[in-house]
Design a protein around this motif. Sequence first.
Motif, short mmCIF file in Angstrom:
data_model
loop_
_atom_site.label_atom_id
_atom_site.label_comp_id
_atom_site.label_asym_id
_atom_site.label_seq_id
_atom_site.Cartn_x
_atom_site.Cartn_y
_atom_site.Cartn_z
N ALA A 244 -6.52 9.01 -2.22
CA ALA A 244 -6.73 7.98 -1.21
C ALA A 244 -5.45 7.71 -0.43
N ALA A 245 -4.32 7.65 -1.14
CA ALA A 245 -3.04 7.40 -0.48
C ALA A 245 -2.67 8.54 0.46
N TYR A 246 -3.00 9.76 0.11
CA TYR A 246 -2.72 10.91 0.97
C TYR A 246 -3.61 10.87 2.22
N LEU A 247 -4.86 10.48 2.03
CA LEU A 247 -5.80 10.44 3.15
C LEU A 247 -5.65 9.17 4.00
N GLY A 248 -4.90 8.20 3.48
CA GLY A 248 -4.70 6.95 4.22
C GLY A 248 -5.93 6.06 4.21
N THR B 53 -11.20 16.84 5.26
CA THR B 53 -9.85 16.84 4.69
C THR B 53 -9.91 16.70 3.17
N LEU B 54 -10.84 15.88 2.69
CA LEU B 54 -11.02 15.69 1.26
C LEU B 54 -11.40 16.99 0.58
N SER B 55 -12.28 17.78 1.19
CA SER B 55 -12.68 19.04 0.57
C SER B 55 -11.48 19.98 0.42
N GLN B 56 -10.58 19.97 1.40
CA GLN B 56 -9.36 20.78 1.29
C GLN B 56 -8.46 20.26 0.17
N LYS C 248 0.86 -1.19 0.00
CA LYS C 248 0.00 0.00 0.00
C LYS C 248 0.89 1.24 0.00
N GLU C 249 0.51 2.17 -0.85
CA GLU C 249 1.24 3.43 -0.95
C GLU C 249 0.63 4.45 0.01
N TYR C 250 1.49 5.18 0.72
CA TYR C 250 1.02 6.24 1.61
C TYR C 250 1.77 7.52 1.26
N ILE C 251 1.03 8.56 0.86
CA ILE C 251 1.66 9.83 0.50
C ILE C 251 1.86 10.65 1.77
N VAL C 252 3.12 10.98 2.02
CA VAL C 252 3.48 11.76 3.19
C VAL C 252 3.17 13.23 2.94
N GLN D 34 -6.27 14.74 11.24
CA GLN D 34 -6.99 13.60 10.66
C GLN D 34 -7.74 12.81 11.72
N GLN D 35 -7.27 12.87 12.96
CA GLN D 35 -7.99 12.20 14.05
C GLN D 35 -9.23 12.99 14.44
N LEU D 36 -9.16 14.32 14.36
CA LEU D 36 -10.24 15.18 14.84
C LEU D 36 -11.29 15.53 13.79
N HIS D 37 -10.93 15.47 12.53
CA HIS D 37 -11.85 15.87 11.46
C HIS D 37 -12.22 14.67 10.60
N THR D 38 -13.37 14.78 9.97
CA THR D 38 -13.82 13.71 9.10
C THR D 38 -13.00 13.66 7.82
N THR D 39 -13.03 12.51 7.19
CA THR D 39 -12.36 12.36 5.90
C THR D 39 -12.91 13.38 4.91
#
Length: 192
Positions: free
Chosen positions: A168-172, A148-151, A64-68, A140-145
């Motif tokens: 998806a990789a950026y959002l995990g 963050t997605l809208s940003q 799985k790719e994860y964008i830092v 990311q723990q405090l806000h909904t996906t």
Amino acid sequence: MLRTNPLFLDYLEELYNKQENKNDIVLKSFEKGDRILTQNEISTKIMLIKSGITKCYFVEENDKEYIVEFLGKGEIIGEIEVIKNVSCLCSIEAMTEVSVYSMTIPYFQSLIKSDLTLNNLLLDVFAERIVNTSSRASYQQLHTTEHTLSQLLELKSKEMEISKEDMAAYLGITVRSLNRALKELKENNSEE
């Protein structure tokens, strides 16, 4: 979301223009999709992005790719690996056409020993990365996906093209979860 560092870019452009040995820092170009650094390989240069946008990511053991982070002009890459004498921690891939200042390792190491400005810029970069990483994790723990997605969609519309897989990789999250979040976001926006 998109990191830039104009002060570091100004510093390196000045070094590039006044360098005595024209091989210490050279300009290199990369096409969209080119891998600039590869995870677990040895870096042979330190680079600073002159123009363009890259993604910094790592691949987990389960492939799985994860964008830092997304990196833009003025961001330095490969320096941690040289300082720690380790192979590349992440891969860096060009998302647009990218131009970099590519610096030899011996020249970079000599600057670390003699140039207080470089050391201050590096300290600032490291501190900024720590702050950004911890802020992003707590955000990311405090806000909904969806939030963050809208940003991320706003950044996409302004500065770069980004695939669903990269979002998806950026959002995990999985692409399936991303599609669900996009659908919910669209439904919420149509209700307003």
